[in-house]
Structures are given as structure tokens and as C-alpha cells.
Write an enzyme that holds these catalytic residues in place. Structure first.
Site, PDB file in Angstrom:
ATOM      1  N   PRO A  18       1.160  -0.704  -0.048  1.00 56.71           N
ATOM      2  CA  PRO A  18      -0.091  -0.141   0.137  1.00 56.71           C
ATOM      3  C   PRO A  18       0.773   1.628   0.076  1.00 56.71           C
ATOM      4  O   PRO A  18       1.379   1.350   1.338  1.00 56.71           O
ATOM      5  CB  PRO A  18      -0.389   0.282   1.214  1.00 56.71           C
ATOM      6  CG  PRO A  18       0.500  -0.386   2.081  1.00 56.71           C
ATOM      7  CD  PRO A  18       1.144  -2.090   1.387  1.00 56.71           C
ATOM      8  N   MET A  19       0.592   2.191  -1.217  1.00 55.00           N
ATOM      9  CA  MET A  19       1.162   2.761  -1.279  1.00 55.00           C
ATOM     10  C   MET A  19       0.649   4.181  -1.381  1.00 55.00           C
ATOM     11  O   MET A  19       0.056   4.848  -2.172  1.00 55.00           O
ATOM     12  CB  MET A  19       2.105   2.880  -2.510  1.00 55.00           C
ATOM     13  CG  MET A  19       3.734   2.342  -1.706  1.00 55.00           C
ATOM     14  SD  MET A  19       4.697   2.041  -3.323  1.00 55.00           S
ATOM     15  CE  MET A  19       3.562   0.905  -4.304  1.00 55.00           C
ATOM     16  N   GLN A  72      -6.622  -0.540   3.302  1.00 59.00           N
ATOM     17  CA  GLN A  72      -5.309  -0.292   4.845  1.00 59.00           C
ATOM     18  C   GLN A  72      -6.014   0.644   5.106  1.00 59.00           C
ATOM     19  O   GLN A  72      -6.270   1.698   5.136  1.00 59.00           O
ATOM     20  CB  GLN A  72      -4.476  -0.713   4.281  1.00 59.00           C
ATOM     21  CG  GLN A  72      -2.992  -0.183   5.556  1.00 59.00           C
ATOM     22  CD  GLN A  72      -1.922  -0.092   5.455  1.00 59.00           C
ATOM     23  OE1 GLN A  72      -1.323   1.101   4.743  1.00 59.00           O
ATOM     24  NE2 GLN A  72      -0.660  -0.694   5.361  1.00 59.00           N
ATOM     25  N   CYS A 102       4.161   3.441   8.360  1.00 59.76           N
ATOM     26  CA  CYS A 102       4.235   4.520   7.610  1.00 59.76           C
ATOM     27  C   CYS A 102       5.238   5.237   8.703  1.00 59.76           C
ATOM     28  O   CYS A 102       4.689   5.770   9.988  1.00 59.76           O
ATOM     29  CB  CYS A 102       2.847   5.061   7.665  1.00 59.76           C
ATOM     30  SG  CYS A 102       2.788   7.504   6.574  1.00 59.76           S
ATOM     31  N   ASN A 204       9.499  -7.242   3.242  1.00 61.21           N
ATOM     32  CA  ASN A 204       9.312  -6.026   2.055  1.00 61.21           C
ATOM     33  C   ASN A 204      11.002  -5.189   3.021  1.00 61.21           C
ATOM     34  O   ASN A 204      10.709  -4.763   3.687  1.00 61.21           O
ATOM     35  CB  ASN A 204       8.100  -5.064   3.216  1.00 61.21           C
ATOM     36  CG  ASN A 204       7.691  -3.669   2.006  1.00 61.21           C
ATOM     37  OD1 ASN A 204       8.086  -2.735   2.929  1.00 61.21           O
ATOM     38  ND2 ASN A 204       7.981  -4.137   0.739  1.00 61.21           N
ATOM     39  N   GLY A 205      10.947  -4.854   1.880  1.00 62.29           N
ATOM     40  CA  GLY A 205      12.363  -3.859   1.526  1.00 62.29           C
ATOM     41  C   GLY A 205      13.062  -4.072   0.716  1.00 62.29           C
ATOM     42  O   GLY A 205      13.323  -5.086   0.673  1.00 62.29           O
ATOM     43  N   ASP A 206      13.696  -3.489   0.049  1.00 69.81           N
ATOM     44  CA  ASP A 206      14.771  -3.151  -1.203  1.00 69.81           C
ATOM     45  C   ASP A 206      14.299  -4.227  -2.657  1.00 69.81           C
ATOM     46  O   ASP A 206      15.312  -4.814  -3.027  1.00 69.81           O
ATOM     47  CB  ASP A 206      16.036  -3.655  -0.022  1.00 69.81           C
ATOM     48  CG  ASP A 206      16.515  -2.092   0.558  1.00 69.81           C
ATOM     49  OD1 ASP A 206      15.777  -1.345   0.059  1.00 69.81           O
ATOM     50  OD2 ASP A 206      17.509  -2.012   0.922  1.00 69.81           O
ATOM     51  N   GLY A 228       6.888  -2.570  -3.647  1.00 73.49           N
ATOM     52  CA  GLY A 228       6.606  -1.077  -3.346  1.00 73.49           C
ATOM     53  C   GLY A 228       6.774  -0.721  -4.593  1.00 73.49           C
ATOM     54  O   GLY A 228       6.762  -0.552  -5.468  1.00 73.49           O
ATOM     55  N   ARG A 229       7.939   0.203  -4.105  1.00 77.67           N
ATOM     56  CA  ARG A 229       8.457   0.939  -4.968  1.00 77.67           C
ATOM     57  C   ARG A 229       9.319   0.955  -6.175  1.00 77.67           C
ATOM     58  O   ARG A 229       9.140   0.750  -6.990  1.00 77.67           O
ATOM     59  CB  ARG A 229       9.365   2.102  -4.508  1.00 77.67           C
ATOM     60  CG  ARG A 229       9.308   2.858  -3.299  1.00 77.67           C
ATOM     61  CD  ARG A 229      11.002   3.247  -2.305  1.00 77.67           C
ATOM     62  NE  ARG A 229      11.462   2.498  -2.070  1.00 77.67           N
ATOM     63  CZ  ARG A 229      12.642   2.626  -0.832  1.00 77.67           C
ATOM     64  NH1 ARG A 229      13.236   3.625  -1.397  1.00 77.67           N
ATOM     65  NH2 ARG A 229      12.908   1.893  -0.319  1.00 77.67           N
TER      66      ARG A 229
END
Length: 329
Positions: A18-19, A72, A102, A204-206, A228-229
Site C-alpha cells: 500500500p503506497m 488498509q 508509515c 518488504n524492503g529493497d 512497493g517502490r
């Protein structure tokens, strides 16, 4: 088979994170077409839902083809979050997710999002009330801790499981790190090694390439990954990772025709969902990413982000297709 409640998500599901200002229905549509197994809405303010604020309510929009889909919510008041959970459930999602991750100042410093990591007892109490308030599965997205000194993620995951959550997604950074430095997935190993923990754990992350996804899957024992990104302007990342995990081979990058096709689909849905003016405005953040790496592209990007009509944007995209017809990614 990874399950959240009765939802079956496959052997190693890939989740769309979720972004804020990104994970709206138009963006989710192109990610779903390109392999996302479970998606979440942008985070929605509990206070906004209770006050019936238009922006918050619109974020409840979900569509049948998106399923399974989670809504969310975030907030810092237990009663407000309980009420917001009931409102969100009425919108018909498959899952309700709580944002405890967040890091943005205006959220975290009011005790919401990652801010609640400074008060684990309140985090657990709030989660328990939300689980009791709804019938659908409740999941949590969080971070390792507020800072390195306050990392208690093994305890947090266990206590949240004990009050009823059915999966947890962990961004492997602290709030203090924001999005800087390297995500430390070794803490996810510690969570998974807890013999009392039985719920799925998503990392999550990278994760920005199929190779890294394969490396981290083997190394950290997670049940799936939340991306995400890396998906912004590149929804193909989900299918590329799946293909690599299954075969050990990399898919070719999408060519220009495919990028133009998906960018137009994204634009079409954005205009259809939010109207021409707002739909065009909110697409502007995506163009650079769809065409990242193309030489001498700045002038076309400038045209796209200043265009004010749907027809004008389409004409520019067509022109890009002609000018860069021979370009190979």
C-alpha cells in the site's frame, strides 16, 4: 500453500504494498494484470472515514477483478480505528490491514503508523479491538521498531498473532531509517524462527530485481514478499520475479510497445475513475518510471506532465512510439 484465513495465495505470493498516492485502482489494475497475488489500497485515515471525508471514502473503491484485495487503515485512537474497521469491512474487501509502519512525520509523530511502535501495549490493544470488530481476516504491516534500540519485532509479531491477526508484513527498516540505508532482513529470520509463530510472514524492503527476490527467499525463509517502490512504473516486476523463481531465467524487459500499452491502460482507468482533470494530474508521477532510461526523454516527459487533456497525452505517447520505435531496453 500460503493462506490468510481461508484465502489461498499460492506457494510464494507477491503482494503489492500500500503506497500513498500510488496504490489507487488504476495502478492496482496494471499490477494485477502483471502478476500481483494480493494488493492493498492506499492507507486510509480512520478519522477521515468516520467524518465521511470524500478523499478517504473514495479510497474504499475496490473492484471485483482485484480480488483478493485488502483495505488498509491507520490512526492513533483505538475507538476511531474500531469504527473505521467496520466502515472498511462494509466496502467488501477480502482483508483488513492495519498500518503500523508509515514513517512520515505527520503520521508517525501523532502516534499512528510507525509511531505506535513506541507503545507496543497500545498496538496490541488496538489490534485486538479491530479483530473483534470485523469478521474478515485482519493483517498488519509494520516496521522493525522506532529505532535500532527499540526493535522488538519478534515479540510484536507473536503478541499480534495472539490477539488474532492472520498475517504480518514487515518492512525491514526502523522508522528512524525512513527509506534510507539497507533493509535488514535478518530480523525476519528471527521472527520466522519463533516456534510459537504460525501466521505467514511477508518481507518488504529493497526487493527490486528477480535475482534479489530469489536470494532473499532462500536466505530469510519468508512466506512471500511485499513489493512497493520497484513496481512504480514497472508492474512487470511481479511476473519477472515469479518466472525467475520458477525457472532461474530472466524474462526480457518489456519493449516500448508494451510500456506504451500499459501506460495508456493506466491513463484510461485513471481518467475513467477520477475524471479527466484529476485523472491526468495523478498520472503525472508515473510517466518518468514507465520510460526510465530512455535517452533524451526529458522534453517528452515535460510535455506529458504539462498536458491538460486526455487527447493531448495520447498524442504525446503516440509520438514517443514513433520517435523511439527502434529503441531497445
Amino acid at each position: 500453500m500460503v493462506k490468510i484465513g481461508k484465502l489461498e495465495l499460492g506457494e510464494f505470493p507477491l503482494l503489492l504494498a500500500p503506497m500513498e498516492d500510488v496504490s489507487d485502482p488504476p495502478f492496482r489494475a496494471v499490477c494485477k494484470e502483471n502478476g500481483a497475488d494480493l494488493m492493498y489500497t492506499e492507507f486510509i485515515s480512520s478519522e477521515g472515514l468516520i467524518r465521511d471525508a470524500a478523499k478517504s471514502v473514495q479510497k474504499l473503491d475496490i473492484f471485483e477483478y482485484e480480488r483478493p484485495i485488502g483495505i488498509q487503515i491507520f490512526g492513533n485512537e483505538i475507538e476511531s480505528m474500531r469504527e473505521a474497521a467496520e466502515i472498511a469491512e462494509a466496502a467488501g474487501p477480502d482483508i483488513l490491514d492495519i498500518n503500523y509502519g508509515c514513517p512520515v512525520h505527520k503520521v508517525a509523530c501523532k502516534g499512528a503508523g510507525a509511531g505506535i511502535l513506541l507503545d507496543i501495549d497500545k498496538m496490541v490493544s488496538m489490534t485486538a479491538e479491530i479483530v473483534k470488530a470485523v469478521k474478515i481476516p485482519v493483517t498488519v504491516k509494520t516496521r522493525l521498531g522506532w529505532n535500532h534500540e527499540t526493535i522488538r519485532i519478534v515479540e510484536v509479531a507473536e503478541r499480534l498473532q495472539d490477539v488474532g491477526i492472520q498475517a504480518i508484513s514487515i518492512h525491514a527498516r526502523t522508522r528512524q531509517q525512513m527509506y534510507k540505508g539497507e533493509a535488514d532482513w535478518s530480523y525476519l529470520n528471527l521472527v520466522k524462527d519463533n516456534p510459537r509463530l504460525s501466521i505467514p510472514v511477508f518481507g518488504n524492503g529493497d526487493i527490486d530485481s528477480p535475482e534479489k527476490a530469489a536470494e532473499y527467499k532462500a536466505k530469510y525463509n519468508v512466506d512471500g514478499m511485499m513489493i512497493g517502490r520497484a513496481s512504480i512504473g514497472y508492474p512487470w516486476v511481479f511476473n519477472e520475479i515469479k518466472h525467475y523463481l520458477q525457472t532461474g531465467e530472466k524474462l526480457p524487459q518489456p519493449d516500448l510497445a508494451e510500456r506504451l500499452n500499459v501506460a495508456k491502460k493506466h491513463l484510461d482507468f485513471s481518467v475513467k475513475w477520477k475524471g479527466e482533470k484529476l485523472g491526468i494530474l495523478e498520472m503525472r508521477r508515473h510517466y518518468t518510471n514507465y520510460f526510465r532510461g530512455m535517452p533524451n526523454f526529458k522534453s517528452y516527459r515535460t510535455e506529458m506532465v504539462t498536458a491538460e487533456s486526455y487527447e493531448e497525452v495520447c498524442e504525446i505517447l503516440d509520438k514517443v512510439g514513433e520517435v523511439y520505435a527502434d529503441y531497445v531496453f
